[in-house]
Scaffold this active site. Structure first.
Site, mmCIF file in Angstrom:
data_model
loop_
_atom_site.group_PDB
_atom_site.id
_atom_site.type_symbol
_atom_site.label_atom_id
_atom_site.label_comp_id
_atom_site.label_asym_id
_atom_site.label_seq_id
_atom_site.Cartn_x
_atom_site.Cartn_y
_atom_site.Cartn_z
ATOM 1 N N ASP A 31 0.890 -1.163 0.000
ATOM 2 C CA ASP A 31 0.000 0.000 0.000
ATOM 3 C C ASP A 31 0.922 1.205 0.000
ATOM 4 O O ASP A 31 1.644 1.438 0.967
ATOM 5 C CB ASP A 31 -0.856 -0.053 1.276
ATOM 6 C CG ASP A 31 -1.638 1.234 1.523
ATOM 7 O OD1 ASP A 31 -1.515 2.169 0.717
ATOM 8 O OD2 ASP A 31 -2.356 1.285 2.536
ATOM 9 N N GLY B 12 18.536 -6.132 -0.104
ATOM 10 C CA GLY B 12 18.573 -7.579 -0.375
ATOM 11 C C GLY B 12 17.257 -8.270 -0.648
ATOM 12 O O GLY B 12 17.178 -9.137 -1.507
ATOM 13 N N LYS C 226 -7.510 -4.977 4.539
ATOM 14 C CA LYS C 226 -8.125 -4.697 5.843
ATOM 15 C C LYS C 226 -8.246 -5.957 6.692
ATOM 16 O O LYS C 226 -9.236 -6.163 7.402
ATOM 17 C CB LYS C 226 -9.503 -4.033 5.677
ATOM 18 C CG LYS C 226 -9.488 -2.765 4.848
ATOM 19 C CD LYS C 226 -8.722 -1.617 5.487
ATOM 20 C CE LYS C 226 -8.813 -0.357 4.642
ATOM 21 N NZ LYS C 226 -7.761 -0.278 3.604
ATOM 22 N N TYR D 240 1.635 0.870 15.002
ATOM 23 C CA TYR D 240 0.614 0.638 13.986
ATOM 24 C C TYR D 240 0.969 1.344 12.681
ATOM 25 O O TYR D 240 1.206 2.533 12.657
ATOM 26 C CB TYR D 240 -0.757 1.143 14.435
ATOM 27 C CG TYR D 240 -1.785 0.967 13.351
ATOM 28 C CD1 TYR D 240 -2.276 -0.293 13.068
ATOM 29 C CD2 TYR D 240 -2.216 2.038 12.581
ATOM 30 C CE1 TYR D 240 -3.193 -0.488 12.056
ATOM 31 C CE2 TYR D 240 -3.138 1.853 11.565
ATOM 32 C CZ TYR D 240 -3.619 0.595 11.315
ATOM 33 O OH TYR D 240 -4.515 0.402 10.294
ATOM 34 N N LYS E 4 -2.859 -2.726 8.599
ATOM 35 C CA LYS E 4 -2.920 -4.184 8.729
ATOM 36 C C LYS E 4 -2.031 -4.826 7.663
ATOM 37 O O LYS E 4 -1.521 -4.153 6.775
ATOM 38 C CB LYS E 4 -4.375 -4.649 8.553
ATOM 39 C CG LYS E 4 -5.099 -4.779 9.879
ATOM 40 C CD LYS E 4 -4.812 -6.126 10.559
ATOM 41 C CE LYS E 4 -5.524 -6.283 11.886
ATOM 42 N NZ LYS E 4 -4.691 -6.251 13.073
HETATM 43 C C1 F6R Z 1 -7.118 -0.115 8.376
HETATM 44 C C2 F6R Z 1 -6.854 1.213 7.858
HETATM 45 C C3 F6R Z 1 -7.853 2.288 8.096
HETATM 46 C C4 F6R Z 1 -7.276 3.398 8.957
HETATM 47 C C5 F6R Z 1 -8.312 4.517 9.215
HETATM 48 C C6 F6R Z 1 -7.716 5.683 9.972
HETATM 49 O O1 F6R Z 1 -6.032 -0.937 8.199
HETATM 50 O O2 F6R Z 1 -5.836 1.436 7.265
HETATM 51 O O3 F6R Z 1 -9.024 1.781 8.646
HETATM 52 O O4 F6R Z 1 -6.842 2.867 10.185
HETATM 53 O O5 F6R Z 1 -8.799 5.008 7.997
HETATM 54 O O6 F6R Z 1 -6.552 6.081 9.365
HETATM 55 P P1 F6R Z 1 -5.551 7.155 9.967
HETATM 56 O O7 F6R Z 1 -5.246 6.770 11.381
HETATM 57 O O8 F6R Z 1 -4.365 7.080 9.073
HETATM 58 O O9 F6R Z 1 -6.281 8.472 9.882
HETATM 59 MG MG MG Z 2 -4.469 -2.273 2.583
HETATM 60 MG MG MG Z 3 -3.788 1.201 3.943
#
Ligand code: F6R
Ligand code: MG
Ligand code: MG
Length: 367
Positions: A11, A102, A131, A230, A233
């Site tokens: 991503d 690598g 997700k 974090y 995912k």
């Molecule tokens: C799940 C994901 C989204 C973000 C959510 C908040 O893996 O990527 O659900 O957690 O949109 O995003 P932030 O914290 O970047 O504003």
């Molecule tokens: Mg993703």
């Molecule tokens: Mg993402």
């Protein structure tokens, strides 16, 4: 001919939060592979699922090839550049290291690879999920490879008479790869005991016990363990050879009709049912529901056919409705109980701070 299939996904930015990469980003990644991969790869295909871009590369460099991994890394860097230019959200999100060293393993992108001598006809499936995390494939792999309720070939086909070998990895162990090999049917209950815990024990690969041939490989990285915080995912990818000594394509697909509950969804911190979708679907409701797409190919001397979009069929519309219903049913209870993941699996640190803050406000009352 001996070939390697590599699927590498990342991503590196998307529109509207974490919903879908832009067309220009996808174009930049694709053009990079077309231009720089000429001498290195035989063929490739690019697909997206939710906010993730997955590159399927065919080549003869073997697994963990530095050249192949660098090609994908640089392609994702090209995508990141566009993401920054367009102001996309989470630009370069999964490229956790400052520079390539690598192998993309441990640097952020997810990777799954299979190396084998091509059969006369070589059908395989490419799965990409968004997700959610690698444990999402545990149940469908168990049912598709080890349970005759889903894999009728275990009863009907002599080519699968000996069953399969599962390699399971403990993703909580960060100092080394802690793995265990289990043979089904003998070790079926032991396998089930491990797979109960999708957040810790994850199927890494499966091979045929009739021929020893590799059948499946899934990505198992945990971004949290790499970054220490974090960063999204793990959105796993997976390759599965089908037919003959392996399950039929339809047997591998069948368990996705369950819409089983997995970890992920909004902020990587909830439980939601896994929805089988067509490739290039965006995420939507509550940053989900957790999605899985599947493309079927045949490969000959490394050349890919056009894909079949396996979940693009009226049958799966019915399943999607069921999964939507399951999503809503659990979502109705918001943060309560099993709707939100247990404390250790919450992907945001905010709650830890909150609990610390509340600590001094507790008082002990005499019974
Ligand atoms: C799940 C994901 C989204 C973000 C959510 C908040 O893996 O990527 O659900 O957690 O949109 O995003 P932030 O914290 O970047 O504003
Ligand atoms: Mg993703
Ligand atoms: Mg993402």
């Amino acid at each position: 001919m001996r070939i390697t299939l590599s699927v590498i996904k990342a991503d590196v930015g998307s529109i509207d939060g974490h919903l879908k990469p832009s067309a220009e980003l996808v174009k930049a990644v694709k053009e990079h592979i077309q231009q720089k991969g000429k001498e290195l790869i035989i063929d490739f295909y690019l697909t997206t699922t939710g906010d993730d871009v997955a590159l399927l590369l065919t080549h003869t460099q073997g697994k963990d090839s530095e050249k192949i991994h660098k090609l994908a890394w640089d392609a994702f860097l090209a995508g990141t550049k566009v993401a920054r230019k367009q102001g996309l959200y989470g630009a370069g999100q999964d490229l956790l290291a400052d520079s390539f060293s690598g192998n993309v393993k441990g640097l952020g992108p997810a990777v799954a690879e299979l190396e084998f001598e091509e059969r006369e006809n070589e059908p395989f499936l490419l799965f990409a999920a968004d997700k959610t995390d690698p444990g999402a494939y545990n149940l469908p792999l168990y049912l598709g490879f080890a349970d005759p309720m889903y894999n009728s070939g275990l009863i009907l086909s002599p080519k699968m008479s000996k069953g399969f070998k599962f390699t399971v990895i403990d993703v909580n162990c960060t100092t080394a790869d802690r793995v265990i090999e289990l043979n089904v049917p003998e070790d079926l209950y032991d396998l089930a005991s491990l797979l109960r815990d999708n957040e810790r024990y994850v199927i890494e690969s499966i091979s045929s016990r009739n021929t020893g041939e590799p059948a499946a490989a899934a990505s198992t990285c945990r971004l949290r363990n790499i970054a220490g915080k974090y960063v999204g995912k793990d959105d796993p990818v997976m390759l599965i050879r089908v037919q003959g000594e392996f399950p039929a394509a339809g047997e591998v697909l069948a368990p996705y009709s369950i819409g089983h509950y997995v970890a992920g969804f909004m902020r990587g911190s909830h439980t939601g049912p896994l929805m089988p979708v067509t490739s290039r679907s965006a995420t939507s409701f509550f940053d989900g529901p957790p999605l899985v797409s599947c493309l079927g190919f045949c490969v000959r001397e490394g050349r890919l056919t056009e894909p079949v979009d396996c979940f693009d069929h009226p049958f799966w519309d019915y399943v999607r409705e069921k999964v939507s219903r399951k999503s809503l049913e659990l979502r109705e209870q918001g943060f309560s109980g099993p709707a939100m993941l247990p404390y250790a699996e919450l992907e945001y640190g905010g709650i830890v701070e909150k609990m610390k803050m509340l600590e001094p406000r507790f008082r002990l009352r005499k019974k």
